[in-house]
Design a protein around this motif. Structure first.
Motif, PDB file in Angstrom:
ATOM      1  N   ALA A  17     -25.300 -34.434  15.831  1.00  0.00           N
ATOM      2  CA  ALA A  17     -26.014 -34.442  14.576  1.00  0.00           C
ATOM      3  C   ALA A  17     -25.203 -34.270  13.384  1.00  0.00           C
ATOM      4  N   HIS A  18     -24.333 -33.231  13.321  1.00  0.00           N
ATOM      5  CA  HIS A  18     -23.740 -32.632  12.289  1.00  0.00           C
ATOM      6  C   HIS A  18     -22.863 -33.938  11.701  1.00  0.00           C
ATOM      7  N   LEU A  19     -22.351 -34.636  12.646  1.00  0.00           N
ATOM      8  CA  LEU A  19     -21.501 -35.889  12.293  1.00  0.00           C
ATOM      9  C   LEU A  19     -22.387 -36.758  11.181  1.00  0.00           C
ATOM     10  N   LYS A  20     -23.791 -37.192  11.916  1.00  0.00           N
ATOM     11  CA  LYS A  20     -24.632 -37.921  11.083  1.00  0.00           C
ATOM     12  C   LYS A  20     -24.690 -37.420   9.703  1.00  0.00           C
ATOM     13  N   GLY A  21     -25.037 -35.986   9.579  1.00  0.00           N
ATOM     14  CA  GLY A  21     -25.319 -35.371   8.337  1.00  0.00           C
ATOM     15  C   GLY A  21     -24.059 -35.681   7.096  1.00  0.00           C
ATOM     16  N   MET A  22     -23.065 -35.443   7.863  1.00  0.00           N
ATOM     17  CA  MET A  22     -21.903 -35.643   7.036  1.00  0.00           C
ATOM     18  C   MET A  22     -21.623 -36.962   6.594  1.00  0.00           C
ATOM     19  N   ILE A  23     -21.879 -37.929   7.401  1.00  0.00           N
ATOM     20  CA  ILE A  23     -21.533 -39.538   7.026  1.00  0.00           C
ATOM     21  C   ILE A  23     -22.766 -39.546   5.974  1.00  0.00           C
ATOM     22  N   THR A  24     -23.936 -39.111   6.246  1.00  0.00           N
ATOM     23  CA  THR A  24     -25.012 -39.306   5.219  1.00  0.00           C
ATOM     24  C   THR A  24     -24.724 -38.699   3.638  1.00  0.00           C
ATOM     25  N   ALA A  25     -24.083 -37.656   3.791  1.00  0.00           N
ATOM     26  CA  ALA A  25     -23.783 -36.683   2.541  1.00  0.00           C
ATOM     27  C   ALA A  25     -22.525 -37.649   1.849  1.00  0.00           C
ATOM     28  N   GLU A  26     -21.624 -38.283   2.630  1.00  0.00           N
ATOM     29  CA  GLU A  26     -20.456 -38.921   1.842  1.00  0.00           C
ATOM     30  C   GLU A  26     -21.022 -40.212   1.289  1.00  0.00           C
ATOM     31  N   ILE A  27     -21.914 -40.695   2.045  1.00  0.00           N
ATOM     32  CA  ILE A  27     -22.688 -41.927   1.593  1.00  0.00           C
ATOM     33  C   ILE A  27     -23.314 -41.472   0.065  1.00  0.00           C
ATOM     34  N   ASP A  28     -24.223 -40.637   0.203  1.00  0.00           N
ATOM     35  CA  ASP A  28     -24.901 -40.042  -0.939  1.00  0.00           C
ATOM     36  C   ASP A  28     -23.824 -39.866  -2.131  1.00  0.00           C
TER      37      ASP A  28
END
Length: 64
Positions: A17-28
């Motif tokens: 889950a934390h990896l998904k959040g990090m990737i989403t933040a980078e995309i943002d």
């Protein structure tokens, strides 16, 4: 390249889950940066193209 390139990957693997959040933040962040670049360069490019078109039209009128 061999056919068994992807055999090492697990088909049922899930990203943490934390990896998904990090990737989403980078995309943002990338999306925000692209919006800022588009604000400053997009309108400038449109203005430059219009200026060049007007100069070209003026040169054509001067040739006639």
């Amino acid at each position: 390249m061999t056919d068994d390139t992807f055999q090492d990957f697990d088909d049922d693997a899930q990203a943490p889950a934390h990896l998904k959040g990090m990737i989403t933040a980078e995309i943002d962040v990338i999306r925000d940066i692209m919006q800022v670049v588009q604000m400053f360069l997009g309108e400038t490019m449109v203005t430059g193209v219009i200026l060049l078109q007007e100069l070209e039209n003026k040169e054509k009128k001067d040739e006639k």
